[in-house]
Design an enzyme around this catalytic site. Structure first.
Site, PDB file in Angstrom:
ATOM      1  N   ASP A   1       0.823  -1.212   0.000  1.00 35.02           N
ATOM      2  CA  ASP A   1       0.000   0.000   0.000  1.00 35.02           C
ATOM      3  C   ASP A   1       0.859   1.266   0.000  1.00 35.02           C
ATOM      4  O   ASP A   1       1.982   1.267   0.500  1.00 35.02           O
ATOM      5  CB  ASP A   1      -0.914  -0.026   1.241  1.00 35.02           C
ATOM      6  CG  ASP A   1      -2.084   0.947   1.108  1.00 35.02           C
ATOM      7  OD1 ASP A   1      -2.353   1.423  -0.009  1.00 35.02           O
ATOM      8  OD2 ASP A   1      -2.730   1.221   2.147  1.00 35.02           O
TER       9      ASP A   1
ATOM     10  N   ASN B   1     -11.069  -2.276  -5.250  1.00 31.21           N
ATOM     11  CA  ASN B   1     -10.289  -1.383  -6.111  1.00 31.21           C
ATOM     12  C   ASN B   1     -10.951  -1.147  -7.481  1.00 31.21           C
ATOM     13  O   ASN B   1     -10.616  -0.190  -8.177  1.00 31.21           O
ATOM     14  CB  ASN B   1      -8.854  -1.904  -6.313  1.00 31.21           C
ATOM     15  CG  ASN B   1      -7.973  -1.779  -5.085  1.00 31.21           C
ATOM     16  OD1 ASN B   1      -7.080  -2.589  -4.855  1.00 31.21           O
ATOM     17  ND2 ASN B   1      -8.203  -0.753  -4.272  1.00 31.21           N
ATOM     18  N   TRP B   2     -11.930  -1.995  -7.856  1.00 26.03           N
ATOM     19  CA  TRP B   2     -12.662  -1.744  -9.109  1.00 26.03           C
ATOM     20  C   TRP B   2     -13.417  -0.420  -9.040  1.00 26.03           C
ATOM     21  O   TRP B   2     -13.797   0.140 -10.063  1.00 26.03           O
ATOM     22  CB  TRP B   2     -13.658  -2.876  -9.404  1.00 26.03           C
ATOM     23  CG  TRP B   2     -13.024  -4.169  -9.792  1.00 26.03           C
ATOM     24  CD1 TRP B   2     -13.062  -5.339  -9.083  1.00 26.03           C
ATOM     25  CD2 TRP B   2     -12.270  -4.459 -10.974  1.00 26.03           C
ATOM     26  NE1 TRP B   2     -12.367  -6.334  -9.744  1.00 26.03           N
ATOM     27  CE2 TRP B   2     -11.878  -5.820 -10.913  1.00 26.03           C
ATOM     28  CE3 TRP B   2     -11.874  -3.700 -12.084  1.00 26.03           C
ATOM     29  CZ2 TRP B   2     -11.115  -6.437 -11.909  1.00 26.03           C
ATOM     30  CZ3 TRP B   2     -11.109  -4.313 -13.086  1.00 26.03           C
ATOM     31  CH2 TRP B   2     -10.740  -5.663 -12.986  1.00 26.03           C
TER      32      TRP B   2
END
Ligand code: IPE
Ligand code: IPE
Ligand code: MG
Length: 245
Positions: free
Chosen positions: A20, A68-69
């Site tokens: 991240d 995350n889409w």
């Protein structure tokens, strides 16, 4: 050197990383977020090599979550492009390092170009034996568990298994990770202290390690620090300290 302090007899067998901080890394440098992902892919390469060198048998990288889409299309497209390019570039590294590639997640949701590249690498590295590198792509732990419930329910309905036979190992067998051992060490970079829907079942007894370092800045020494921290811990699995000594 930090690496010399690592006990080679106690390397985590399964290391998982929530990579991240790519976006913040780019922003801090005045770049657009997507440049952070390009830079993050260089850290991936470095860390794979170092894990191979240290003798980590299973390395699992959280590359793209089901959530995350929901990012802007431009960013999702960049992430997919970075994935395709890395898969293309690193096939040789996989072969030279005797690394077997594995993937977990809802892979059918990936664009067809990414699927094609991924399946090619999976196929070409399937007989490699030194390390299993698992990419979590379009992965969400809740979705994985919902699927497990559906498959097992169907088997019960069709009298393939009985309700009484359902136990930890039956659940394990139906997870995307059925061929991987439990996670020993989970690292998350970028200062966030959360799991973000990653391997909820599989980290039941993992040691957790959080660092403020942003993923594109994560170097071999940062990995060494994490492993040294892991090696200082006592994994009791519910027992007392005396019992495991
Ligand atoms: C991790 O970096 C990469 C992915 C989640 C795909 P981020 O893109 O989440 O970076 P930050 O957290 O916004 O800095
Ligand atoms: C988790 O990072 C997913 C990956 C590293 C691929 P995110 O940046 O998406 O997590 P949240 O949204 O901050 O929890
Ligand atoms: Mg993030």
């Amino acid at each position: 050197m930090l690496k010399d302090k690592i006990n080679t007899d106690n390397i985590p067998k399964h290391l998982a990383i929530i990579m991240d901080g790519n976006g913040r890394w780019a922003k801090q440098k005045g770049f657009i977020r997507t440049l952070g992902h390009e830079s993050g892919s260089k850290s991936v390469k470095k860390i794979i090599q170092e894990c191979l060198d240290l003798g980590v048998e299973y390395l699992t990288l959280y590359a793209f979550s089901t959530e995350n889409w929901n990012r802007p299309k431009l960013e999702v497209d960049t992430l997919m492009r970075v994935l395709i390019n890395s898969l293309k570039k690193e096939l040789k590294t996989m072969q030279e390092g005797n690394i077997k590639m594995n993937a977990i997640g809802n892979l059918e949701k990936l664009p067809s170009k990414a699927q094609k590249q991924l399946f090619e690498v999976l196929d070409k590295t399937k007989d490699n034996t030194k390390m299993t590198l698992t990419l979590a792509l379009s992965y969400g732990s809740r979705e994985e568990l919902v699927n497990v419930v559906k498959i097992i329910s169907d088997k019960v309905k069709n009298n393939i298994i009985s309700i009484d036979s359902i136990d930890d190992s039956i659940i394990n067998e139906h997870l995307y990770t059925h061929n991987l051992p439990d996670v020993d060490l989970l690292i998350r970079t970028s200062g966030e202290h959360r799991i973000s829907n990653f391997l909820l079942w599989q980290i039941a007894y993992a040691e957790l390690y959080f660092t403020d370092v942003l993923w594109p800045d994560f170097k071999e020494q940062d990995l060494h620090e994490a492993i040294i921290s892991y090696q200082k811990r006592e994994r009791r699995f519910g027992k007392t300290s005396e019992q495991i000594k």
